[in-house]
Design a protein around this motif. Structure first.
Motif, mmCIF file in Angstrom:
data_model
loop_
_atom_site.group_PDB
_atom_site.id
_atom_site.type_symbol
_atom_site.label_atom_id
_atom_site.label_comp_id
_atom_site.label_asym_id
_atom_site.label_seq_id
_atom_site.Cartn_x
_atom_site.Cartn_y
_atom_site.Cartn_z
ATOM 1 N N GLU A 122 0.818 -1.215 0.000
ATOM 2 C CA GLU A 122 0.000 0.000 0.000
ATOM 3 C C GLU A 122 0.855 1.270 0.000
ATOM 4 N N TYR A 130 0.408 4.214 1.537
ATOM 5 C CA TYR A 130 -0.222 5.021 2.581
ATOM 6 C C TYR A 130 0.862 5.794 3.328
ATOM 7 N N ASP A 187 -4.553 0.213 -8.016
ATOM 8 C CA ASP A 187 -4.827 -0.200 -6.640
ATOM 9 C C ASP A 187 -5.744 -1.425 -6.669
ATOM 10 N N ARG A 243 -6.865 -3.057 -4.079
ATOM 11 C CA ARG A 243 -7.627 -3.173 -2.844
ATOM 12 C C ARG A 243 -9.106 -2.816 -3.064
ATOM 13 N N ILE A 269 -9.334 1.232 0.701
ATOM 14 C CA ILE A 269 -8.854 2.508 0.186
ATOM 15 C C ILE A 269 -9.297 3.659 1.073
ATOM 16 N N ASP A 293 -4.219 5.915 -0.850
ATOM 17 C CA ASP A 293 -2.910 6.147 -1.445
ATOM 18 C C ASP A 293 -2.511 7.604 -1.309
ATOM 19 N N TYR A 341 -4.482 7.442 -10.831
ATOM 20 C CA TYR A 341 -4.806 6.359 -9.903
ATOM 21 C C TYR A 341 -6.022 5.587 -10.412
ATOM 22 N N GLU A 372 -8.625 2.357 -9.514
ATOM 23 C CA GLU A 372 -9.096 1.392 -8.533
ATOM 24 C C GLU A 372 -9.563 0.132 -9.261
ATOM 25 N N TRP A 377 1.510 -1.374 -9.367
ATOM 26 C CA TRP A 377 0.292 -1.981 -8.850
ATOM 27 C C TRP A 377 0.565 -2.473 -7.429
ATOM 28 N N HIS A 378 -0.487 -2.437 -6.631
ATOM 29 C CA HIS A 378 -0.285 -2.825 -5.243
ATOM 30 C C HIS A 378 -1.583 -3.310 -4.614
ATOM 31 N N SER A 379 -1.427 -4.105 -3.551
ATOM 32 C CA SER A 379 -2.545 -4.495 -2.700
ATOM 33 C C SER A 379 -2.252 -3.917 -1.323
ATOM 34 N N SER A 380 -2.558 -4.631 -0.267
ATOM 35 C CA SER A 380 -2.285 -4.120 1.069
ATOM 36 C C SER A 380 -0.832 -4.364 1.461
#
Length: 349
Positions: free
Chosen positions: A126, A128, A149, A151, A156, A161, A169, A171, A237-240
């Motif tokens: 993430e 964050y 993203d 997630r 989110i 992010d 961005y 989703e 690209w990302h998840s948690s």
């Protein structure tokens, strides 16, 4: 501008090879770096400076020159040709303070010996509270243009992010809201306490569902579509944690790019070492006097480790349910031979 025995004129690198003057357009160069080599003269070893360049056609050139000239060449390249990458690629973590599991896939070789274009494909956890220094690195050094993203909307909202200037961005949640609750840190221990089976078996089932559930499969198809549509700069690209949803997304992409299965598994399991700090932190949160301590320790370890068996479960499931990875990619992810070729042309050199 002259640098040793080479020079740059009218945006062309001029050099002599086999008594012939060659002109290499700088726009064809994708990577440049300062290089050194040990040279032996009269039994003594001496370090020889040089510059190394690689083209879009994967041609490599090495030009020996004095140390001072090599440094001057690199400074000139960074200033006049900012699109030329000037850092050694090879699936290394990106040097960030606040994002321990952000990695460049650049340099990974496929079955034909072609390598992934460095600085184009980034996988991460993430984004964050990304530090200002890391934001600058991603936007300037990595030339980040798109973030995908994986997630859910709920995740989110809880940990949005960090918004970086010039970055688009997208989703693209690959699992439903209830399933994704497991990745929410404050609920992790409660989630582990609620599991009525071996945590590793739970995660194997989770990975199977990522390639069996029609919703998740469609989202992975969209993920590949976004990569095919990418125009310039890097996509991240990302998840948690950057392990499960992002890990499977990466594996599917690498398969399309014809990367050997063993290399795909190696990239997946590398995630474990980048999440060691996160895992140790969560283990310290366990109540040492709790009767649930052992179960929690096993559960946290299963959550934070990218075990080879997890991704192998994905491959076995695809083989059993669809016949082969090739059929799955073509019929479920809609990766036609033309699209596969386009992705390979875009991201391989």
């Amino acid at each position: 501008m002259k640098f040793g025995k080479i020079r740059i004129e009218n945006k062309n690198l001029i050099f002599t090879k086999r008594m012939r003057t060659n002109s290499l357009p700088c726009e064809e160069i994708v990577f440049a770096d300062r290089d050194t080599q040990i040279r032996r003269d009269d039994g003594e070893s001496q370090e020889e400076a040089a510059v190394f360049v690689m083209t879009k056609q994967n041609k490599k050139y090495r030009f020996p020159m004095k140390d001072k000239e090599a440094n001057r060449f690199m400074e000139y390249i960074r200033t006049e040709f900012p699109l030329i990458l000037t850092e050694r690629p090879y699936k290394n973590p990106v040097s960030l303070q606040s994002l321990p599991n952000t990695r460049d896939l650049g340099g990974i070789a496929n079955q034909e010996g072609r390598v992934i274009f460095p600085g184009k494909l980034l996988r991460s956890g993430e984004l964050y509270h990304v530090s200002r220094m890391d934001q600058k690195y991603l936007t300037e050094n990595c030339r980040l243009k798109t973030v995908i993203d994986l997630r859910t909307p709920g995740e989110i909202r809880r940990k949005p992010d960090t918004q970086m200037e010039g970055v688009t961005y997208i989703e693209n949640p690959v699992v439903d809201e209830m399933t994704a609750e497991i990745t929410h840190e404050t609920g992790l221990l409660n989630f582990i306490d609620s599991i009525d089976r071996d945590p590793e078996e739970y995660w194997k089932k989770f990975y199977r569902e990522l390639v069996l559930d029609p919703y998740s499969v469609n989202k992975y198809a969209e993920f590949l579509d976004y990569l095919a549509e990418q125009k310039e700069g890097a996509v991240l690209w990302h998840s948690s944690l950057g392990k499960d949803r992002a890990g499977v997304a990466t594996a599917l992409l690498l398969w399309v790019l014809q990367v050997p299965e063993e290399t795909i598994l190696e990239d997946f399991t590398n995630t474990s070492k980048f999440l060691e700090g996160e895992m140790e932190y969560m283990l310290r949160l366990c109540d040492l006097n709790s009767e649930k301590q052992k179960k929690r320790e096993n559960g946290i370890t299963a959550c934070y480790q990218a075990k080879r068996e997890y991704l192998e479960e994905v491959f076995r499931t695809i083989e059993k349910s669809y016949g082969s990875m090739e059929i799955f990619l073509r019929k479920k992810l809609y990766v036609s031979p033309k699209m596969a070729e386009a992705l390979q042309k875009k991201y391989l050199i």
